[in-house]
Design an enzyme around this catalytic site. Structure first.
Site, PDB file in Angstrom:
ATOM      1  N   VAL A   1       0.837  -1.195   0.000  1.00 42.88           N
ATOM      2  CA  VAL A   1       0.000   0.000   0.000  1.00 42.88           C
ATOM      3  C   VAL A   1       0.875   1.250   0.000  1.00 42.88           C
ATOM      4  O   VAL A   1       1.876   1.327   0.720  1.00 42.88           O
ATOM      5  CB  VAL A   1      -0.956   0.030   1.213  1.00 42.88           C
ATOM      6  CG1 VAL A   1      -1.996  -1.063   1.113  1.00 42.88           C
ATOM      7  CG2 VAL A   1      -0.192  -0.098   2.526  1.00 42.88           C
ATOM      8  N   ASP A   2       0.512   2.204  -0.829  1.00 43.05           N
ATOM      9  CA  ASP A   2       1.165   3.505  -0.812  1.00 43.05           C
ATOM     10  C   ASP A   2       0.725   4.244   0.458  1.00 43.05           C
ATOM     11  O   ASP A   2      -0.373   4.021   0.957  1.00 43.05           O
ATOM     12  CB  ASP A   2       0.776   4.288  -2.063  1.00 43.05           C
ATOM     13  CG  ASP A   2       1.353   5.691  -2.070  1.00 43.05           C
ATOM     14  OD1 ASP A   2       2.569   5.823  -1.881  1.00 43.05           O
ATOM     15  OD2 ASP A   2       0.577   6.647  -2.236  1.00 43.05           O
ATOM     16  N   LYS A   3       1.594   5.119   0.962  1.00 47.00           N
ATOM     17  CA  LYS A   3       1.260   5.831   2.197  1.00 47.00           C
ATOM     18  C   LYS A   3       0.200   6.902   1.965  1.00 47.00           C
ATOM     19  O   LYS A   3      -0.904   6.851   2.495  1.00 47.00           O
ATOM     20  CB  LYS A   3       2.520   6.459   2.808  1.00 47.00           C
ATOM     21  CG  LYS A   3       2.246   7.410   3.971  1.00 47.00           C
ATOM     22  CD  LYS A   3       3.541   7.996   4.501  1.00 47.00           C
ATOM     23  CE  LYS A   3       3.265   9.195   5.406  1.00 47.00           C
ATOM     24  NZ  LYS A   3       2.853  10.394   4.650  1.00 47.00           N
TER      25      LYS A   3
END
Length: 615
Positions: free
Chosen positions: A314-316
């Site tokens: 997951v991207d932040k």
């Protein structure tokens, strides 16, 4: 030319016409036989069988030209052999069975596509554009950014824009699956495709129609509907094996017994293969159900990959964090007040689609500040924008960018501002006016989503971020992640995905342009948001239409259930068909009995596949 004779309409109505003709000939022949006209009855059955045979042969040739071969060949053989052996009744029953199966499959797929197809009928064609103080109806293609339009109650929002009224109430169900009306505040972005439930309001156009949210969704839906699942393509290869086994068994039964009708009975009971019918119906049903929950799966292959995910990256920003920044502080320079800085910056930001723009507009509105429509706005994508607000010249963006636009050589005071804090610098009339500090809180649904992924069988969850590693670790400290990777460039995210793919099927979730390469490399790329021009949405396999991460584990569950039902239907159908073929080869099933039994099997597997629409 009459409407029903148009080529497209004719293709759509062909299954109905073919099934109707085959059934008419079968029933008509039966009545003639009862009335003691056996020769006329045989001719009626022959016509019904021959009509379906002609269409079958054309379809088989077309498939061969496209490099595909399916079990439709078995149906053609059984009808052809039946007519050649003067078993016209058996041929007519097979014809009705085949044409009826195609009609049932067409109906089932149409039922399964309903939620996706519903999106395609909501495109607005015109909009009410302000020309000075008057309104003019124009095509949506004529709308340009910065135009001001009126959207009336009951209308579908034609293009993406920023709300200029105090509030608006929208129905977003067609976009996100959200069943309740959604209130929108002044300054917020309004997506195209939403339906206006409350009073009419003015909208500032942010993007052209071809780049709007709804146009992007329509393109994705059309792409999804045109796709074929790997499992369905695999079924085509299995069809060749099944065809060979059928011919071997039919030929062996004929050689062993000396009765050609036994070979015909084997061919009849093998027509058509439930594998071909069950798989596409179950997969399309799963895609439709996911779409009804605000998760648009772009291809059938992506649905199958979604069912097998074991690792989630997951991207932040926008995924673990909200990507909905909030103004935490306004620090004005000498000669300016915090309210002046925020009001002028927010007024200019009404013309921007940047994620920080809405935060400024929202904060200014919450403080009761008056906003003015900007003029002569020029945006430098990714850096900042400038324009006039009343008689003031405003520039905002990163501090380095704004400093290059100032005329007096002034600077911004950054004392006490953490290096990891997002900052919008504001210049007014050539002077450094102040800094607006933004925060990006953890999404409220992030923890529950991670827990749901774990419960669904995901073994590893990793957060990837372009921020410094210490900032990324601090942001995710309350979440049960397996690893955190910071300081990542787009190339770094690609390397991370490549490494994680060595251990399982990887889903990558992101929302930025810099995420696009990693989304494309992952086994399943998921983009947050459906803006048609976003590189992430184009590169991704799945687009989350609703801003609700909890729908992703749900979509994985839908995918797993759809795959299970597809396999269950295909295996059960093949086992039943195989058993019936053995009985026919041994002489326990006549051609007519075999045809009726196979029809029951086909109907059963299609109805079972439609269970993917529920639960």
């Amino acid at each position: 030319m009459p409407d029903f004779l148009q080529p497209t309409r004719l293709r759509e109505s062909l299954p109905v016409l073919l099934a109707g003709l085959a059934l008419l000939c079968l029933v008509g022949g039966g009545l003639l036989y009862i009335a003691e006209y056996p020769q006329l009855a045989a001719k009626a059955w022959f016509i019904g069988g021959a009509a379906v045979l002609v269409v079958l042969v054309i379809d088989i040739l077309r498939a061969l030209l496209n490099g595909r071969m399916g079990v439709d060949a078995i149906a053609a053989l059984s009808i052809g052999v039946g007519l050649a052996l003067d078993e016209n009744l058996a041929a007519a029953i097979v014809a009705v069975m085949y044409a009826g199966g195609q009609l049932l499959e067409s109906f089932a797929e149409g039922r399964a596509r309903r939620d996706m197809t519903a999106l395609l009928g909501r495109v607005s064609r015109t909009a009410m554009l302000y020309r000075g103080t008057s309104l003019e109806s124009v095509s949506i293609e004529a709308l340009k950014p910065q135009d001001r339009i009126l959207v009336r109650k009951g209308e579908v929002v034609p293009v993406d824009g920023r709300l200029l009224a105090a509030t608006a109430v929208l129905d977003l169900s067609a976009l996100t699956g959200e069943s309740l009306p959604v209130p929108i505040a002044i300054g917020a972005e309004v997506p195209s495709g939403a339906t206006v439930l409350g009073d009419a309001f003015d909208l500032l156009v942010l993007r052209e129609s071809k780049e709007s949210t709804y146009a992007g969704i329509v393109r994705l839906v059309e792409q999804a509907q045109a796709s074929r699942a790997p499992m369905a393509r695999l079924a085509d290869r299995y069809a060749l094996v099944f065809l060979g086994i059928t011919l071997l068994l039919a030929g062996g039964a004929w050689w062993w017994s000396g009765e050609a009708t036994r070979a015909l009975a084997v061919l009849v009971v093998a027509t058509p293969c439930p594998l071909i019918l069950a798989v596409p119906v179950a997969v399309i049903a799963g895609m439709s159900r996911a779409a009804s929950h605000g998760v648009l799966v772009k291809t059938a292959g992506a649905l199958e990959a979604l069912a097998a995910v074991t690792t989630v990256v997951v991207d932040k920003t926008g995924t673990v964090t909200s990507a909905r920044p909030e103004v935490s502080d306004v620090r004005a320079e000498a000669g300016f007040t915090a309210d002046d800085v925020l009001a002028l910056a927010a007024s200019l930001d009404q013309a921007s689609s940047h994620v920080a723009a809405e935060a400024l507009v929202r904060a200014a509105t919450a403080r009761g500040l008056t906003l003015t429509l900007p003029q002569s706005v020029v945006e430098d994508p990714g850096r900042g924008l400038s324009g006039r607000v009343g008689d003031r010249q405003i520039v905002l963006g990163g501090s380095g960018y704004v400093l290059t636009k100032l005329s007096d050589g002034s600077a911004f005071t950054r004392a006490g501002v953490d290096s990891g804090t997002a900052v919008v610098a504001v210049g007014i009339d050539g002077h450094a006016a102040g800094l607006i500090l933004l925060s990006d809180p953890i999404r409220t649904d992030a923890g529950a989503t991670i827990a749901a992924f774990r419960a669904g069988g995901v073994r590893r969850i990793v957060m990837a971020s372009g921020d410094r590693t210490d900032v990324a670790e601090k942001a995710s400290s309350t979440l049960a992640l397996d690893a955190v990777a910071g300081d990542l460039t787009p190339e770094g995210k690609v390397d991370l995905i490549r490494q994680e793919k060595l251990g399982g099927v990887v889903m990558m979730v992101g929302d930025g342009v810099n995420d696009a390469p990693a989304l494309a490399l992952a086994d399943v790329g998921v983009a947050i948001g459906a803006r048609g021009s976003a590189a992430s949405s184009e590169a991704a396999d799945v687009v989350l239409l609703a801003d609700d991460l909890s729908r992703l584990p749900l979509a994985c569950g839908i995918a797993r259930r759809s795959r299970k039902i597809a396999r269950q239907s295909a295996v059960a159908g093949l086992v039943l068909s195989g058993g019936a073929m053995v009985l026919a080869a041994l002489g326990y099933l006549a051609p007519v009995q075999g045809a009726l039994l196979q029809e029951v099997i086909d109907v059963a597997v299609i109805l079972n596949a439609l269970r993917a629409l529920r639960g």
